[in-house]
Design an enzyme around this catalytic site. Structure first.
Site, PDB file in Angstrom:
ATOM      1  N   GLY A  34       0.821  -1.216   0.000  1.00 39.82           N
ATOM      2  CA  GLY A  34       0.000   0.000   0.000  1.00 39.82           C
ATOM      3  C   GLY A  34       0.848   1.256   0.000  1.00 39.82           C
ATOM      4  O   GLY A  34       1.626   1.453   0.911  1.00 39.82           O
ATOM      5  N   SER A  35       0.726   2.096  -0.994  1.00 35.93           N
ATOM      6  CA  SER A  35       1.658   3.212  -1.115  1.00 35.93           C
ATOM      7  C   SER A  35       1.234   4.167  -2.225  1.00 35.93           C
ATOM      8  O   SER A  35       0.075   4.168  -2.636  1.00 35.93           O
ATOM      9  CB  SER A  35       3.064   2.656  -1.406  1.00 35.93           C
ATOM     10  OG  SER A  35       2.987   1.601  -2.330  1.00 35.93           O
ATOM     11  N   ARG A  36       2.194   4.940  -2.732  1.00 41.38           N
ATOM     12  CA  ARG A  36       1.864   5.981  -3.711  1.00 41.38           C
ATOM     13  C   ARG A  36       3.082   6.317  -4.559  1.00 41.38           C
ATOM     14  O   ARG A  36       4.216   6.197  -4.112  1.00 41.38           O
ATOM     15  CB  ARG A  36       1.384   7.211  -2.924  1.00 41.38           C
ATOM     16  CG  ARG A  36       1.384   8.519  -3.660  1.00 41.38           C
ATOM     17  CD  ARG A  36       0.836   9.584  -2.748  1.00 41.38           C
ATOM     18  NE  ARG A  36       1.211  10.917  -3.119  1.00 41.38           N
ATOM     19  CZ  ARG A  36       0.918  12.003  -2.410  1.00 41.38           C
ATOM     20  NH1 ARG A  36       0.268  11.898  -1.274  1.00 41.38           N
ATOM     21  NH2 ARG A  36       1.290  13.187  -2.827  1.00 41.38           N
TER      22      ARG A  36
END
Length: 229
Positions: free
Chosen positions: A189-191
């Site tokens: 989960g990240s960007r």
């Protein structure tokens, strides 16, 4: 099940995921010894882990002047921002496009454009929710600058999130990447932020769904806009 249906659901897995799936599977066997219910929960989590590390084939558009999404996910922000200082780019706002990946997205990162890797810079930091604006400044990140064939620069930044605790970068300074080529991965989960060259206009809006290596973010050949900021 036909071969085409099998290919739809059974995607190849990135090598980085093998040991995690093995760990989940081993824990699942232990859970079955305790309770069938817990065991089946373990099965679901193991399937999710495999799905997280899936490595689907991507086919970039046949246009070298397009900027492609570096990640699967949702466009969370589009607007002016100063690139990370460690990249050594001019201290001026550029258009930044942020793509947020949930724990259900494929987390393999792909080069948004073809170019040479002129800078790779890692910076430790915090682990705020990656969808928040302050994540770009405060969270752990790894920044990559690509020099385009025409001499312009484009930066792509891997940002850790609330759950993500490990940024992997498979490229190094001096490498040459093709558009859509894998260059990294972030665990869980990240960007990713893309800083467009000065004057390049984004062609996406917040809320749009992106496919890494295929969805267009901008057109480098389009008429330039006025400087941002």
């Amino acid at each position: 099940m036909s071969a085409s249906m099998l290919a739809t659901f059974a995607k190849p897995m990135h090598p980085e995921g093998r040991r995690f799936v093995a760990i989940f599977a081993a824990v699942t066997l232990v859970l079955f010894l305790i309770s069938d219910l817990l065991g089946w929960i373990g099965v679901l989590l193991t399937v999710w882990c495999y799905y997280f590390f899936r490595d689907p084939e991507r086919v970039p558009p046949d246009r070298p002047d397009l900027v492609l999404s570096p990640a699967d996910g949702i466009v969370s922000q589009v607007g002016p921002a100063v690139p990370p200082a460690e990249l050594g780019l001019p201290d001026m706002p550029l258009t930044r496009i942020s793509v947020f990946m949930s724990v259900f997205n494929c987390h393999i990162n792909r080069a948004p454009v073809a170019g040479s890797v002129s800078k790779v810079a890692y910076r430790p930091g915090k682990f705020f929710n990656a969808s928040l604006d302050k994540a770009s400044d405060d969270n752990e990140r790894n920044s990559v600058t690509l020099t385009l064939p025409d001499g312009r620069s484009l930066a792509v930044v891997q940002i850790a999130g609330l759950v993500a605790r490990r940024i992997l970068c498979f490229t190094a300074e001096g490498d040459t990447l093709e558009a859509g080529e894998q260059f990294g991965l972030i665990r869980f989960g990240s960007r990713l932020d893309v800083y467009l060259p000065e004057g390049v206009v984004p062609l996406v809006r917040e809320g749009q769904t992106m496919v890494a290596g295929e969805t267009m973010l901008a057109d480098l050949a389009a008429e330039p806009a006025h400087a941002v900021g």
